[in-house]
Motif scaffolding. Structure first.
Motif, PDB file in Angstrom:
ATOM      1  N   VAL A   1       0.828  -1.247  -0.061  1.00  0.00           N
ATOM      2  CA  VAL A   1       0.632   0.140   0.421  1.00  0.00           C
ATOM      3  C   VAL A   1       1.196   1.415  -0.042  1.00  0.00           C
ATOM      4  O   VAL A   1       0.520   2.364  -0.704  1.00  0.00           O
ATOM      5  CB  VAL A   1      -0.880   0.429   0.958  1.00  0.00           C
ATOM      6  CG1 VAL A   1      -1.487   1.174   1.512  1.00  0.00           C
ATOM      7  CG2 VAL A   1      -2.333  -0.990   0.892  1.00  0.00           C
TER       8      VAL A   1
ATOM      9  N   THR B   1      -0.869   3.871  -6.678  1.00  0.00           N
ATOM     10  CA  THR B   1      -1.521   5.042  -7.139  1.00  0.00           C
ATOM     11  C   THR B   1      -2.257   4.573  -7.354  1.00  0.00           C
ATOM     12  O   THR B   1      -2.907   5.207  -8.462  1.00  0.00           O
ATOM     13  CB  THR B   1      -0.240   5.393  -8.271  1.00  0.00           C
ATOM     14  OG1 THR B   1       0.341   4.224  -8.960  1.00  0.00           O
ATOM     15  CG2 THR B   1       1.009   5.583  -7.699  1.00  0.00           C
ATOM     16  N   ARG B   2      -3.503   3.535  -6.882  1.00  0.00           N
ATOM     17  CA  ARG B   2      -4.318   3.038  -7.784  1.00  0.00           C
ATOM     18  C   ARG B   2      -5.451   4.434  -8.294  1.00  0.00           C
ATOM     19  O   ARG B   2      -6.141   4.312  -8.378  1.00  0.00           O
ATOM     20  CB  ARG B   2      -4.878   2.527  -6.657  1.00  0.00           C
ATOM     21  CG  ARG B   2      -3.875   0.828  -6.787  1.00  0.00           C
ATOM     22  CD  ARG B   2      -5.824  -0.410  -6.219  1.00  0.00           C
ATOM     23  NE  ARG B   2      -4.478  -1.078  -5.738  1.00  0.00           N
ATOM     24  CZ  ARG B   2      -5.623  -2.764  -5.674  1.00  0.00           C
ATOM     25  NH1 ARG B   2      -6.263  -2.174  -4.427  1.00  0.00           N
ATOM     26  NH2 ARG B   2      -4.823  -3.014  -5.383  1.00  0.00           N
ATOM     27  N   CYS B   3      -5.244   5.664  -6.933  1.00  0.00           N
ATOM     28  CA  CYS B   3      -6.309   6.780  -6.740  1.00  0.00           C
ATOM     29  C   CYS B   3      -5.903   7.795  -7.003  1.00  0.00           C
ATOM     30  O   CYS B   3      -4.862   7.708  -6.668  1.00  0.00           O
ATOM     31  CB  CYS B   3      -7.216   5.939  -6.336  1.00  0.00           C
ATOM     32  SG  CYS B   3      -7.016   6.953  -4.412  1.00  0.00           S
TER      33      CYS B   3
ATOM     34  N   LEU C   1      -5.781  10.082  -4.900  1.00  0.00           N
ATOM     35  CA  LEU C   1      -5.739  10.645  -3.662  1.00  0.00           C
ATOM     36  C   LEU C   1      -4.160  10.905  -3.105  1.00  0.00           C
ATOM     37  O   LEU C   1      -3.619  10.610  -2.121  1.00  0.00           O
ATOM     38  CB  LEU C   1      -6.339   9.578  -2.361  1.00  0.00           C
ATOM     39  CG  LEU C   1      -7.772   9.776  -2.594  1.00  0.00           C
ATOM     40  CD1 LEU C   1      -8.681   9.043  -1.327  1.00  0.00           C
ATOM     41  CD2 LEU C   1      -7.785  11.647  -1.999  1.00  0.00           C
ATOM     42  N   ALA C   2      -3.662   9.458  -3.895  1.00  0.00           N
ATOM     43  CA  ALA C   2      -2.186   9.370  -4.054  1.00  0.00           C
ATOM     44  C   ALA C   2      -1.206  10.754  -3.876  1.00  0.00           C
ATOM     45  O   ALA C   2       0.239  10.562  -3.774  1.00  0.00           O
ATOM     46  CB  ALA C   2      -1.649   8.116  -5.029  1.00  0.00           C
TER      47      ALA C   2
ATOM     48  N   ARG D   1      -0.935  12.606  -0.669  1.00  0.00           N
ATOM     49  CA  ARG D   1      -0.819  12.427   0.943  1.00  0.00           C
ATOM     50  C   ARG D   1       0.702  12.435   0.880  1.00  0.00           C
ATOM     51  O   ARG D   1       1.451  13.019  -0.104  1.00  0.00           O
ATOM     52  CB  ARG D   1      -0.669  10.828   0.811  1.00  0.00           C
ATOM     53  CG  ARG D   1       0.302   9.973  -0.367  1.00  0.00           C
ATOM     54  CD  ARG D   1      -0.075   8.861  -0.596  1.00  0.00           C
ATOM     55  NE  ARG D   1       0.558   8.157  -1.167  1.00  0.00           N
ATOM     56  CZ  ARG D   1       0.386   6.633  -1.900  1.00  0.00           C
ATOM     57  NH1 ARG D   1      -0.955   5.933  -1.693  1.00  0.00           N
ATOM     58  NH2 ARG D   1       1.868   6.446  -2.438  1.00  0.00           N
TER      59      ARG D   1
ATOM     60  N   VAL E   1     -10.213   4.083   3.228  1.00  0.00           N
ATOM     61  CA  VAL E   1      -9.272   4.544   2.175  1.00  0.00           C
ATOM     62  C   VAL E   1      -7.818   5.400   3.430  1.00  0.00           C
ATOM     63  O   VAL E   1      -8.278   5.599   4.552  1.00  0.00           O
ATOM     64  CB  VAL E   1      -9.953   6.069   1.415  1.00  0.00           C
ATOM     65  CG1 VAL E   1     -10.959   6.010   0.658  1.00  0.00           C
ATOM     66  CG2 VAL E   1      -9.914   7.214   2.133  1.00  0.00           C
ATOM     67  N   LYS E   2      -7.004   4.575   2.605  1.00  0.00           N
ATOM     68  CA  LYS E   2      -5.907   4.830   3.182  1.00  0.00           C
ATOM     69  C   LYS E   2      -4.653   5.673   2.914  1.00  0.00           C
ATOM     70  O   LYS E   2      -3.715   6.646   3.079  1.00  0.00           O
ATOM     71  CB  LYS E   2      -5.301   2.921   2.493  1.00  0.00           C
ATOM     72  CG  LYS E   2      -5.465   2.278   2.622  1.00  0.00           C
ATOM     73  CD  LYS E   2      -5.654   2.011   3.780  1.00  0.00           C
ATOM     74  CE  LYS E   2      -6.224   0.717   4.036  1.00  0.00           C
ATOM     75  NZ  LYS E   2      -7.376   0.241   4.553  1.00  0.00           N
ATOM     76  N   CYS E   3      -5.316   6.783   2.404  1.00  0.00           N
ATOM     77  CA  CYS E   3      -4.715   8.307   1.968  1.00  0.00           C
ATOM     78  C   CYS E   3      -5.567   9.714   2.549  1.00  0.00           C
ATOM     79  O   CYS E   3      -6.760   9.732   1.454  1.00  0.00           O
ATOM     80  CB  CYS E   3      -4.142   8.223   0.223  1.00  0.00           C
ATOM     81  SG  CYS E   3      -3.328   6.863  -0.288  1.00  0.00           S
TER      82      CYS E   3
ATOM     83  N   ALA F   1     -11.732   2.286  -5.490  1.00  0.00           N
ATOM     84  CA  ALA F   1     -10.363   1.328  -5.901  1.00  0.00           C
ATOM     85  C   ALA F   1      -9.347   1.057  -4.169  1.00  0.00           C
ATOM     86  O   ALA F   1      -8.532   0.212  -4.294  1.00  0.00           O
ATOM     87  CB  ALA F   1      -8.865   2.810  -6.347  1.00  0.00           C
ATOM     88  N   CYS F   2      -9.787   1.848  -3.123  1.00  0.00           N
ATOM     89  CA  CYS F   2      -9.222   1.421  -2.218  1.00  0.00           C
ATOM     90  C   CYS F   2      -9.928   0.216  -1.474  1.00  0.00           C
ATOM     91  O   CYS F   2      -9.429  -0.995  -0.159  1.00  0.00           O
ATOM     92  CB  CYS F   2      -8.979   3.157  -1.126  1.00  0.00           C
ATOM     93  SG  CYS F   2      -7.494   2.779   0.095  1.00  0.00           S
TER      94      CYS F   2
ATOM     95  N   TYR G   1      -7.937  -3.395  -0.463  1.00  0.00           N
ATOM     96  CA  TYR G   1      -7.112  -3.993   0.466  1.00  0.00           C
ATOM     97  C   TYR G   1      -8.248  -4.108   1.570  1.00  0.00           C
ATOM     98  O   TYR G   1      -7.347  -4.697   2.969  1.00  0.00           O
ATOM     99  CB  TYR G   1      -6.384  -2.223   0.505  1.00  0.00           C
ATOM    100  CG  TYR G   1      -5.245  -1.844  -0.512  1.00  0.00           C
ATOM    101  CD1 TYR G   1      -4.649  -2.516  -1.107  1.00  0.00           C
ATOM    102  CD2 TYR G   1      -5.125  -0.367  -0.944  1.00  0.00           C
ATOM    103  CE1 TYR G   1      -3.567  -2.081  -1.636  1.00  0.00           C
ATOM    104  CE2 TYR G   1      -4.160  -0.614  -1.845  1.00  0.00           C
ATOM    105  CZ  TYR G   1      -3.477  -1.438  -2.672  1.00  0.00           C
ATOM    106  OH  TYR G   1      -3.106  -0.718  -3.370  1.00  0.00           O
TER     107      TYR G   1
HETATM  108  S1  SF4 Z   1      -6.930   6.102  -1.233  1.00  0.00           S
HETATM  109 FE1  SF4 Z   1      -6.329   3.803  -1.347  1.00  0.00          FE
HETATM  110  S2  SF4 Z   1      -6.485   3.606  -3.798  1.00  0.00           S
HETATM  111 FE2  SF4 Z   1      -6.316   5.465  -3.956  1.00  0.00          FE
HETATM  112  S3  SF4 Z   1      -3.711   5.777  -3.579  1.00  0.00           S
HETATM  113 FE3  SF4 Z   1      -4.221   5.465  -1.610  1.00  0.00          FE
HETATM  114  S4  SF4 Z   1      -3.346   3.886  -1.419  1.00  0.00           S
HETATM  115 FE4  SF4 Z   1      -4.507   3.320  -2.981  1.00  0.00          FE
END
Ligand code: SF4
Length: 259
Positions: free
Chosen positions: A85, A89-91, A93-94, A97, A157-159, A174-175, A178
Motif C-alpha cells: 500500500v 497509486t490506484r486513485c 488521493l495518492a 498524501r 481509504v488509506k490516503c 479503488a481502496c 485493501y
Molecule cells: S486511497 Fe487507497 S487506492 Fe487510493 S492511492 Fe491511497 S492506498 Fe491507493
C-alpha cells in the motif's frame, strides 16, 4: 494467547513499521493490482452529514467461517500488504498524501474499528486515529476494557482526502480491496463501523448512520458489524456520546466483555 505469542506479535508489528519506514525512505513504489472498479456517477449535490448517497462500492468477497491460516502467517501477510500500500497509486488521493495510513493495533484482534480516512494528523504520522477524534476513540476503547494494542484500527481509504472531504466513490472503490484483504487476514469477531462512509464501504450500500447505528449488520455474510457515529461527529455533538456508548456496550456483550 501466551506471552510468547504476544511477544511475537509485537515483534511482527515492529517489523511491519520498520519495513514501511524503509520503503518510504527509499521512495520505493509498490506493485498494486490494476483497479477493479468501476463506473462511477457524480457525487450528490446535497447530503446531510450523516447520510451517504453515493453509488455502491464493490461488495466484499465472502469470507470463510473463520481464518484457518496460522496467526504468524496472517501477521506476515498484513505486513506485506502494508508495504504494498505504501506505493499505491490506484486513485487520485495518492497525489496529495504525505504517506499512506494503513492501520494501528493488534493485527490479530478480535475487535476491529473502521473509520473513513486519514486527516492531517494521521497523514503526518502514518497512523490512523491519532488526532483529537482518535484520542476520543482511544478513550472509548479503554472504557470498553481494551488496551489500544488489543484492537485493530484502520480506515476505508488509506490516503488523506484533500481538505478532509469525504472520499469520492471512485476512491472508495479503488481502496476497498485493501480493506477486504486486511479484514480477511485480521479475521475479527466483530467490526465497528465509525460513521456513514465506513458503514457504506463495509456493507456495500448507502447508510443513514443516525438511523442505522445500534443495529447489527453483517460484513461479507459472516462478521457482525455495529454501525455507530464517527468520533469526529461526537466532538461536534457531544450529547450523542450516550448513543455511541450504548452501541459499544452491545459490542462488549457480543464479545463476552464484562460491563
Ligand atoms: S486511497 Fe487507497 S487506492 Fe487510493 S492511492 Fe491511497 S492506498 Fe491507493
Amino acid at each position: 494467547m501466551t506471552s510468547d505469542d504476544a511477544d511475537e506479535l509485537r515483534a511482527l508489528v515492529r517489523a511491519t513499521r520498520t519495513l514501511a519506514e524503509q520503503l518510504r525512505a527509499s521512495g520505493a513504489s509498490g506493485v498494486p493490482a490494476a483497479p477493479r472498479h468501476v463506473a462511477v456517477a457524480t457525487r450528490p449535490s446535497s447530503t446531510s452529514p450523516a447520510v451517504e448517497h453515493a453509488p455502491l462500492p464493490p461488495a466484499p468477497p465472502p469470507l470463510p467461517e473463520a481464518s484457518t491460516t496460522p496467526p504468524e502467517e496472517r501477521a506476515r501477510s498484513l505486513a506485506a500488504l502494508s508495504a504494498e500500500v505504501v506505493g499505491c497509486t490506484r486513485c487520485a488521493l495518492a497525489g496529495g498524501r504525505t504517506q499512506t495510513v494503513f492501520a494501528r493495533g493488534n493485527p490479530l484482534a478480535e475487535l476491529c474499528f473502521v473509520g473513513e480516512g486519514p486527516g492531517a494528523d494521521e497523514d503526518a504520522s502514518g497512523l490512523p486515529f491519532v488526532g483529537q477524534a482518535g484520542q476520543l476513540l482511544d478513550k472509548m476503547i479503554a472504557a470498553m476494557g481494551y488496551a489500544p494494542d488489543e484492537v485493530y484500527i484502520c480506515n476505508i481509504v488509506k490516503c488523506r482526502p484533500p481538505g478532509n472531504r469525504k472520499p469520492e466513490p471512485e476512491e472508495l472503490s479503488a481502496c476497498l480491496p485493501y480493506l477486504h484483504q486486511q479484514l480477511a487476514l485480521v479475521s475479527p469477531k466483530v467490526i465497528v463501523a465509525l460513521g456513514a462512509t465506513a458503514a457504506h464501504g463495509l456493507l456495500g450500500a448507502p447508510v443513514a448512520i443516525t438511523r442505522a447505528r445500534g443495529s447489527w449488520r453483517l460484513y461479507a455474510g459472516r462478521v457482525p458489524v455495529m454501525p455507530t457515529l464517527h468520533p469526529a461527529y461526537l466532538l461536534r455533538q457531544p450529547e450523542a456520546k450516550r448513543d455511541v456508548w450504548r452501541d459499544l456496550q452491545a459490542v462488549m456483550e457480543r464479545l463476552g466483555k464484562k460491563r
